[in-house]
Write a protein that holds these residues in place. Structure first.
Motif, PDB file in Angstrom:
ATOM      1  N   VAL A  39     -67.944  77.472  47.656  1.00  0.00           N
ATOM      2  CA  VAL A  39     -67.428  76.302  46.947  1.00  0.00           C
ATOM      3  C   VAL A  39     -66.340  76.762  45.977  1.00  0.00           C
ATOM      4  O   VAL A  39     -66.542  77.693  45.191  1.00  0.00           O
ATOM      5  CB  VAL A  39     -68.566  75.599  46.188  1.00  0.00           C
ATOM      6  N   LYS A  40     -65.169  76.105  46.051  1.00  0.00           N
ATOM      7  CA  LYS A  40     -64.075  76.479  45.161  1.00  0.00           C
ATOM      8  C   LYS A  40     -64.374  76.018  43.747  1.00  0.00           C
ATOM      9  O   LYS A  40     -64.895  74.926  43.522  1.00  0.00           O
ATOM     10  CB  LYS A  40     -62.767  75.882  45.662  1.00  0.00           C
ATOM     11  N   GLU A  41     -63.989  76.886  42.793  1.00  0.00           N
ATOM     12  CA  GLU A  41     -64.333  76.640  41.403  1.00  0.00           C
ATOM     13  C   GLU A  41     -63.626  75.399  40.856  1.00  0.00           C
ATOM     14  O   GLU A  41     -64.194  74.639  40.066  1.00  0.00           O
ATOM     15  CB  GLU A  41     -63.983  77.868  40.570  1.00  0.00           C
ATOM     16  N   LYS A  42     -62.372  75.154  41.287  1.00  0.00           N
ATOM     17  CA  LYS A  42     -61.647  74.012  40.720  1.00  0.00           C
ATOM     18  C   LYS A  42     -62.260  72.687  41.176  1.00  0.00           C
ATOM     19  O   LYS A  42     -62.281  71.717  40.421  1.00  0.00           O
ATOM     20  CB  LYS A  42     -60.174  74.089  41.095  1.00  0.00           C
ATOM     21  N   HIS A  43     -62.786  72.631  42.406  1.00  0.00           N
ATOM     22  CA  HIS A  43     -63.440  71.398  42.855  1.00  0.00           C
ATOM     23  C   HIS A  43     -64.717  71.142  42.070  1.00  0.00           C
ATOM     24  O   HIS A  43     -65.001  70.006  41.665  1.00  0.00           O
ATOM     25  CB  HIS A  43     -63.743  71.506  44.350  1.00  0.00           C
ATOM     26  N   ALA A  44     -65.504  72.196  41.867  1.00  0.00           N
ATOM     27  CA  ALA A  44     -66.730  72.032  41.088  1.00  0.00           C
ATOM     28  C   ALA A  44     -66.408  71.663  39.645  1.00  0.00           C
ATOM     29  O   ALA A  44     -67.119  70.850  39.029  1.00  0.00           O
ATOM     30  CB  ALA A  44     -67.544  73.324  41.142  1.00  0.00           C
ATOM     31  N   ARG A  45     -65.313  72.242  39.096  1.00  0.00           N
ATOM     32  CA  ARG A  45     -64.947  71.922  37.702  1.00  0.00           C
ATOM     33  C   ARG A  45     -64.544  70.462  37.567  1.00  0.00           C
ATOM     34  O   ARG A  45     -64.862  69.804  36.575  1.00  0.00           O
ATOM     35  CB  ARG A  45     -63.819  72.856  37.266  1.00  0.00           C
ATOM     36  N   ARG A  46     -63.828  69.926  38.552  1.00  0.00           N
ATOM     37  CA  ARG A  46     -63.461  68.511  38.492  1.00  0.00           C
ATOM     38  C   ARG A  46     -64.683  67.605  38.551  1.00  0.00           C
ATOM     39  O   ARG A  46     -64.761  66.585  37.866  1.00  0.00           O
ATOM     40  CB  ARG A  46     -62.507  68.183  39.640  1.00  0.00           C
ATOM     41  N   ILE A  47     -65.653  67.989  39.370  1.00  0.00           N
ATOM     42  CA  ILE A  47     -66.883  67.177  39.447  1.00  0.00           C
ATOM     43  C   ILE A  47     -67.617  67.212  38.110  1.00  0.00           C
ATOM     44  O   ILE A  47     -68.126  66.187  37.622  1.00  0.00           O
ATOM     45  CB  ILE A  47     -67.782  67.710  40.576  1.00  0.00           C
ATOM     46  N   ILE A  48     -67.668  68.397  37.475  1.00  0.00           N
ATOM     47  CA  ILE A  48     -68.359  68.519  36.180  1.00  0.00           C
ATOM     48  C   ILE A  48     -67.627  67.720  35.109  1.00  0.00           C
ATOM     49  O   ILE A  48     -68.256  67.018  34.287  1.00  0.00           O
ATOM     50  CB  ILE A  48     -68.470  70.006  35.807  1.00  0.00           C
ATOM     51  N   LEU A  49     -66.286  67.795  35.086  1.00  0.00           N
ATOM     52  CA  LEU A  49     -65.531  66.990  34.123  1.00  0.00           C
ATOM     53  C   LEU A  49     -65.743  65.504  34.357  1.00  0.00           C
ATOM     54  O   LEU A  49     -65.775  64.702  33.407  1.00  0.00           O
ATOM     55  CB  LEU A  49     -64.041  67.343  34.228  1.00  0.00           C
ATOM     56  N   GLY A  50     -65.902  65.123  35.616  1.00  0.00           N
ATOM     57  CA  GLY A  50     -66.178  63.720  35.905  1.00  0.00           C
ATOM     58  C   GLY A  50     -67.504  63.256  35.322  1.00  0.00           C
ATOM     59  O   GLY A  50     -67.624  62.117  34.854  1.00  0.00           O
ATOM     60  N   THR A  51     -68.516  64.125  35.340  1.00  0.00           N
ATOM     61  CA  THR A  51     -69.801  63.741  34.728  1.00  0.00           C
ATOM     62  C   THR A  51     -69.670  63.571  33.221  1.00  0.00           C
ATOM     63  O   THR A  51     -70.334  62.709  32.631  1.00  0.00           O
ATOM     64  CB  THR A  51     -70.860  64.804  35.040  1.00  0.00           C
ATOM     65  N   HIS A  52     -68.834  64.388  32.582  1.00  0.00           N
ATOM     66  CA  HIS A  52     -68.638  64.227  31.134  1.00  0.00           C
ATOM     67  C   HIS A  52     -67.847  62.962  30.833  1.00  0.00           C
ATOM     68  O   HIS A  52     -68.069  62.307  29.796  1.00  0.00           O
ATOM     69  CB  HIS A  52     -67.906  65.447  30.571  1.00  0.00           C
ATOM     70  N   ARG A  53     -66.940  62.606  31.739  1.00  0.00           N
ATOM     71  CA  ARG A  53     -66.134  61.421  31.487  1.00  0.00           C
ATOM     72  C   ARG A  53     -66.972  60.149  31.634  1.00  0.00           C
ATOM     73  O   ARG A  53     -66.873  59.247  30.817  1.00  0.00           O
ATOM     74  CB  ARG A  53     -64.935  61.387  32.454  1.00  0.00           C
ATOM     75  N   GLU A  54     -67.792  60.105  32.669  1.00  0.00           N
ATOM     76  CA  GLU A  54     -68.614  58.896  32.863  1.00  0.00           C
ATOM     77  C   GLU A  54     -69.996  59.007  32.231  1.00  0.00           C
ATOM     78  O   GLU A  54     -70.807  58.095  32.349  1.00  0.00           O
ATOM     79  CB  GLU A  54     -68.772  58.625  34.350  1.00  0.00           C
TER      80      GLU A  54
END
Length: 850
Positions: A39-54
């Motif tokens: 799993v690429k780190e940038k894809h996982a980071r975007r998913i994690i940032l999405g959880t903080h946003r919502e």
């Protein structure tokens, strides 16, 4: 003005939210797919940032539920990896959102756990890890899901109740177990070579271990802290199980870290800490000062891939206070153009907002400068407080050390007192048992002495009675002789009376003689009656004495039988105690063998199928001997020797079969390896159940090793399946091959014998006299002698001597071939390699001799 601008930019906010949602779904689909890549780190980071946003994981789960996780194991593996990262680094509300789908994760693990697939096994273990993680953090909400909690938070979570501390330590042990089990399985599936970590297939398996390393480092620190706290409050014996479990996990964690540190994949992604050479000594509180918290460092890395997707905007443009750039064009304006024919008054508003923004920036700089001054003051206060805290910690540590020393001294004194009391009670009990035994021995001795004296007295009385009977018999004989004499005297007197002449003589003499006779007869009759009464009394006394002797002998026999019964019972108990001890030792041997199946150090051990087959055959033979020994012991429980010997042999043979079966599975294909490992565990389980039944008298009769025999037969069959295919030659084909080779060898032997006969005939023609006699001696010489009888250096003699040696070697060679042909052809599985080479080498020897 700012409110007016924001109200007019609602279209731009909708566009940003649209792009944010689009990029989030795109990242999820790119991170979780069926490709065997990490799993690429940038894809996982975007998913994690999405959880903080919502502020949650609703979007992630709404999209993830549509994945066909039950149809592809790689997809499920990458889903578990992303979920692990989301749980660790996502918003704190993610845990509650994931708990709503707890049953789905459990079902996913159960599904792949029942399928023989390498990724499926990893998915089952990963699902168990995620479920354990969610349950733990749901129960202990003070500890964050990334486990980065301070010592104060850990102390507050543990509380002051020692029972809660004990339970929390057990839960941390379980947490660490599932983490290490997943890491061990991943490393076992990969080759131990360094190059495997550079392949995408290896990196796909290794990438989740980064989160496992982060979790394990924190769990190790928590366990060390709590174990020192437990040892400060509880006795050392109570925590023996905790220390053993921690030592096992310490060795597994150290092996895992060392192996991961050697792989190229981890060297550029994470800095793995080093564990100490030995685990902490929890029995000494001063060892806590030597403990160093493990720190895992993950360097910042910029993904260098060539994806053409745009970065996701990380700032919510709806927040006016954080807006640093001008308004973005509306997505609908881009498609259809601006309203009002291209004229828009928002440019003026933008210019005004820029001026206001510059003013706000100046004020913000002032606020930052003021905040920096406050931060400097607070840092100085923090430094002073930290210095005071460090001093208090050192004082606390010294107090803990002194407390530990006092506690150890008190514990030692308590142990000495307990040992003294135990020894004293043991001494009193032993003395009481000795006194009771002495009393019983004294009573038995007195009873035995009394019986011996009574028996002797009865024997003496019996002897006296016999003497009296002898005297009575003699008296009766004398009375009989006296009667005979009296009868003879009466006859004699009667004859004398008849012979006398004269009436006067008859008249005067007869009364006198009659009175004498009557007087003598009356005396004799009285003496005979007295003797008869005496004999009757003596006979009655004899019968009474005989009855007394019989009673005493019966009582003595009863005492002897009681002693024999007690001795026999003691012997039976001793034999059964020996059996129980032997069974316990056999259980320890089996348990030690099955423990090696899960030992990480045993992974590098390998064995051959041939050796496994030989050990399985020995185990089957030992089962037959053990069953016979059990039957003999049931018939005669006074002798358990045969059963003890067979149990010892069986335990070692079964342990060898289990260990070598696991070692053979390390080099076997996946299907065979799983079945072989499962059968080894079943063999250990059935063996322990059988041994458990042998330890109890109630289940001894129905104990049956038939189930063990069935499992060992399965292991034997798997060993035969794992043998190299070149060995699978049938016995009849092997026999035909050996027959052909032996026929060719026999033809070569006959040709050699013919040539030897020609040489010998030519030698007889060329030699005569003494030389011929010597040659004949050589012909008839026994080759088993160390040297020939004579030595000549002539050509003919050397030829005959060489011919004799050839014949001897040929005869011995034919005998060897005959013996080899009459055997089992070196076994049904290995005959071709053994006899094929042996016959070929024999044929070469014959040709060389010829």
């Amino acid at each position: 003005m700012l409110d007016t601008c924001l109200s007019r930019r609602t279209g731009c906010g909708r566009a940003q939210r649209y792009f944010s949602f689009f990029f989030k779904l795109s990242s999820i689909s790119k991170a979780i797919n069926t490709t065997e890549t990490p799993v690429k780190e940038k894809h996982a980071r975007r998913i994690i940032l999405g959880t903080h946003r919502e502020k949650g994981a609703y979007t992630f789960w709404s999209y993830a539920l549509g994945f066909p996780l039950a149809s592809n194991s790689i997809l499920s593996w990458k889903f578990c990896h992303v979920l692990h990262k989301v749980l660790r680094d996502g918003h704190r509300n993610v845990l509650q959102d994931c708990l709503r789908h707890f049953s789905s994760i459990v079902e996913l693990g159960q599904l792949w756990g029942n399928i023989h697939d390498r990724y499926g096994q990893l998915v089952a273990l990963y699902s168990k890890l995620l479920c354990t993680k969610m349950k733990f953090h749901n129960k202990h909400t003070e500890i964050p899901t990334n486990l980065e909690a301070t010592d104060e938070v850990l102390e507050r979570t543990a509380g002051t109740d020692i029972n809660n501390v004990f339970q929390l330590t057990v839960e941390l042990f379980d947490y660490m177990d599932v983490e290490l089990k997943l890491a061990e399985t991943v490393l076992r599936q990969l080759n131990s070579s360094i190059a495997i970590s550079t392949l995408t297939s290896g990196q796909c398996r290794l990438s989740p271990l980064i989160q496992v390393i982060q979790d394990c480092s924190q769990l190790y620190h928590f366990m060390v802290k709590l174990l020192f706290k437990l040892h400060a409050c509880l006795p050392a014996d109570t925590l023996q199980g905790h220390r053993d479990r921690f030592r096992d996990q310490f060795q597994s964690l150290k092996t895992f870290f060392n192996r991961a540190r050697e792989m190229l994949y981890f060297k550029r992604l994470i800095q793995i800490p080093r564990l100490p050479d030995s685990p902490p000594n929890f029995l000494h509180a001063a060892s806590l000062a030597k403990h160093v918290k493990l720190v895992v460092v993950i360097p910042d890395e910029d993904d260098g891939d060539d994806d053409d997707d745009d970065p996701e905007p990380l700032i919510d443009v709806s927040d006016a206070a954080s807006t640093q750039s001008g308004p973005q064009p509306d997505i609908f304006d881009q498609a259809f153009g601006p309203p009002n024919g291209g004229f828009d008054d928002r440019d003026l508003q933008i210019e005004s907002l820029k001026r206001d923004l510059e003013l706000l920036r100046a004020e913000l700089e002032k606020v930052k400068a003021e905040a920096q001054r406050y931060i400097t003051q607070l840092k100085s206060q923090i430094n002073s407080l930290e210095a005071e805290l460090e001093e208090q910690r050192s004082q606390k540590q010294r107090a803990l050390v002194e407390n530990e020393q006092l506690r150890m001294a008190l514990e030692a004194a308590r142990r000495r007192n307990a040992e003294h009391e135990s020894l004293q009670s043991t001494f009193i009990e032993a003395e009481q048992r000795a006194q009771a035994t002495e009393q019983r021995y004294t009573k038995l001795k007195e009873k035995h002495t009394e019986l011996v004296a009574s028996h002797a007295e009865l024997l003496r009385k019996s002897a006296d009675t016999v003497k009296m009977l002898s005297a009575t018999q003699q008296t009766q004989e004398e009375v009989a002789r006296t009667k005979q004499q009296l009868a003879f005297e009466v006859d004699r007197i009667r004859q004398e009376a008849d012979m006398k002449v004269g009436w006067c003589s008859v008249v005067t003499q007869a009364p006198l003689q009659r009175r004498r006779l009557l007087s003598f007869s009356s005396q004799k009759c009285f003496s005979s009656a007295q003797v008869s009464s005496t004999m009757v009394a003596l006979q009655a006394e004899k019968e009474r004495l005989m009855r007394s002797v019989s009673e005493k002998e019966a009582e003595l026999s009863s005492v002897r039988q009681s002693a024999q019964l007690q001795q026999s019972t003691k012997l039976l108990d001793e034999q059964f105690a020996l059996l129980q001890g032997t069974v316990t030792e056999a259980e320890n041997i089996i348990q030690d063998a099955v423990a090696k199946l899960d030992d990480p150090l045993h992974i590098r051990c390998t064995s051959s199928p041939d050796y496994l087959i030989s050990r399985a055959e020995v185990a089957l033979s030992s089962i037959d001997k053990m069953k016979k020994g059990q039957a003999d012991y049931v018939k005669d429980m006074k002798d358990a020797g045969a059963l003890l010997k067979s149990l010892t042999h069986f335990s070692h043979a079964a342990a060898d079969t289990i260990v070598n079966g696991s070692a053979t599975a390390h080099m076997a294909p996946t299907d065979h390896a799983d079945r072989l490992t499962e059968n080894c565990r079943s063999c250990a389980t059935q063996s322990l159940l059988y041994l458990k039944e042998l330890k109890s008298k109630g289940t001894l009769l129905r104990a049956d090793p038939a189930s063990i025999r069935v499992i060992i037969h399965k292991i034997l069959g798997l060993g035969q399946e794992l043998r190299p295919k070149g060995m699978d030659v049938r016995q009849d084909e092997l026999g035909d091959l050996v027959d052909k080779e032996m026929a060719a060898t026999s033809a070569a032997i006959e040709e050699a014998v013919r040539r030897i006969d020609e040489v010998m005939n030519q030698a007889r023609k060329d030699t005569s006299g003494i030389k011929l006699e010597v040659n004949e001696r050589f012909v008839h010489w026994n080759p088993k002698q160390t040297s020939p009888p004579f030595v000549f250096h002539s050509g003919s003699t050397h030829s005959i001597w060489h011919s004799k040696s050839l014949i001897t070697n040929l005869i011995i060679l034919r005998q060897e071939l005959s013996l080899d042909r009459g055997t089992d052809l070196c076994g049904q599985g290995r005959g071709l390699g053994c006899h094929g080479d042996g016959v070929s080498s024999a044929r070469q020897r014959v040709l060389l001799i010829s």
